[in-house]
Design a protein around this motif. Sequence first.
Motif, PDB file in Angstrom:
ATOM      1  N   HIS A  43      -1.537  -0.912  11.448  1.00 43.69           N
ATOM      2  CA  HIS A  43      -1.593   0.457  11.963  1.00 43.69           C
ATOM      3  C   HIS A  43      -0.782   1.319  11.009  1.00 43.69           C
ATOM      4  O   HIS A  43       0.412   1.102  10.826  1.00 43.69           O
TER       5      HIS A  43
ATOM      6  N   ARG B 116       0.825  -1.202   0.000  1.00 46.23           N
ATOM      7  CA  ARG B 116       0.000   0.000   0.000  1.00 46.23           C
ATOM      8  C   ARG B 116       0.867   1.264   0.000  1.00 46.23           C
ATOM      9  O   ARG B 116       0.363   2.362   0.030  1.00 46.23           O
TER      10      ARG B 116
ATOM     11  N   SER C 154      -4.491   5.419  11.402  1.00 44.33           N
ATOM     12  CA  SER C 154      -5.660   4.551  11.225  1.00 44.33           C
ATOM     13  C   SER C 154      -5.254   3.089  11.408  1.00 44.33           C
ATOM     14  O   SER C 154      -4.082   2.728  11.311  1.00 44.33           O
TER      15      SER C 154
ATOM     16  N   ASN D 285     -12.158  -7.117   3.886  1.00 45.98           N
ATOM     17  CA  ASN D 285     -13.216  -6.749   4.819  1.00 45.98           C
ATOM     18  C   ASN D 285     -12.611  -6.288   6.149  1.00 45.98           C
ATOM     19  O   ASN D 285     -12.278  -7.106   7.003  1.00 45.98           O
ATOM     20  N   ASP D 286     -12.471  -4.982   6.315  1.00 50.13           N
ATOM     21  CA  ASP D 286     -11.914  -4.401   7.542  1.00 50.13           C
ATOM     22  C   ASP D 286     -12.908  -4.581   8.679  1.00 50.13           C
ATOM     23  O   ASP D 286     -14.033  -4.087   8.617  1.00 50.13           O
TER      24      ASP D 286
ATOM     25  N   ALA E 272      -9.562  -4.889  18.153  1.00 48.07           N
ATOM     26  CA  ALA E 272      -8.701  -3.951  17.442  1.00 48.07           C
ATOM     27  C   ALA E 272      -7.898  -3.098  18.419  1.00 48.07           C
ATOM     28  O   ALA E 272      -6.683  -2.918  18.259  1.00 48.07           O
TER      29      ALA E 272
ATOM     30  N   GLU F 177      -7.717  -9.743   2.562  1.00 43.28           N
ATOM     31  CA  GLU F 177      -7.820  -8.527   3.372  1.00 43.28           C
ATOM     32  C   GLU F 177      -8.710  -7.463   2.712  1.00 43.28           C
ATOM     33  O   GLU F 177      -8.331  -6.329   2.517  1.00 43.28           O
TER      34      GLU F 177
ATOM     35  N   TYR G 122      -8.267  -7.611  10.147  1.00 41.11           N
ATOM     36  CA  TYR G 122      -8.728  -8.647   9.223  1.00 41.11           C
ATOM     37  C   TYR G 122      -8.723 -10.014   9.899  1.00 41.11           C
ATOM     38  O   TYR G 122      -7.864 -10.294  10.732  1.00 41.11           O
TER      39      TYR G 122
ATOM     40  N   SER H 193     -12.362  -3.602  11.913  1.00 37.76           N
ATOM     41  CA  SER H 193     -12.032  -2.754  13.071  1.00 37.76           C
ATOM     42  C   SER H 193     -13.264  -2.089  13.684  1.00 37.76           C
ATOM     43  O   SER H 193     -13.311  -1.908  14.905  1.00 37.76           O
ATOM     44  N   ASP H 194     -14.255  -1.759  12.892  1.00 37.85           N
ATOM     45  CA  ASP H 194     -15.482  -1.168  13.439  1.00 37.85           C
ATOM     46  C   ASP H 194     -16.391  -2.228  14.069  1.00 37.85           C
ATOM     47  O   ASP H 194     -17.124  -1.940  15.008  1.00 37.85           O
TER      48      ASP H 194
ATOM     49  N   LEU I 205      -3.854  -7.008  12.538  1.00 38.76           N
ATOM     50  CA  LEU I 205      -4.133  -5.583  12.653  1.00 38.76           C
ATOM     51  C   LEU I 205      -3.011  -4.813  11.969  1.00 38.76           C
ATOM     52  O   LEU I 205      -1.836  -5.101  12.180  1.00 38.76           O
TER      53      LEU I 205
ATOM     54  N   GLU J 179      -6.601  -1.134  10.580  1.00 36.39           N
ATOM     55  CA  GLU J 179      -7.444  -2.065   9.844  1.00 36.39           C
ATOM     56  C   GLU J 179      -7.273  -3.423  10.501  1.00 36.39           C
ATOM     57  O   GLU J 179      -6.168  -3.792  10.889  1.00 36.39           O
TER      58      GLU J 179
END
Length: 90
Positions: A38, A22, A44, A58-59, A68, A56, A48, A61-62, A36, A46
């Motif tokens: 960072h 990325r 931020s 579908n994040d 997380a 990877e 998985y 973390s929410d 995880l 993410e």
Amino acid sequence: MIRRPPRSTLSSSSAASDVYKRQRLGSAIREGDHKLLHFYDTDSIELYDLKKDIGEKNDLSDEMPQLAQRLKVKLSSWLKASGALMPTKR
């Protein structure tokens, strides 16, 4: 049968494969099936489930904020304990 707690794998580097792909600076921790990421530029995270989502996409973390946060704290503690150099803002 003895059940052991999941072992954590930690990484901090722009060369870590997930972060490198990325093109962002960050760190990662994997514990059991969960990983995880960072990212330092936006602070931020993410999360998985690699068993269900190897690509990877579908994040979680929410959906799994407690996991997380626990992994983020564990990663941060390891970075401090290992003396990892962290990027700074210019």
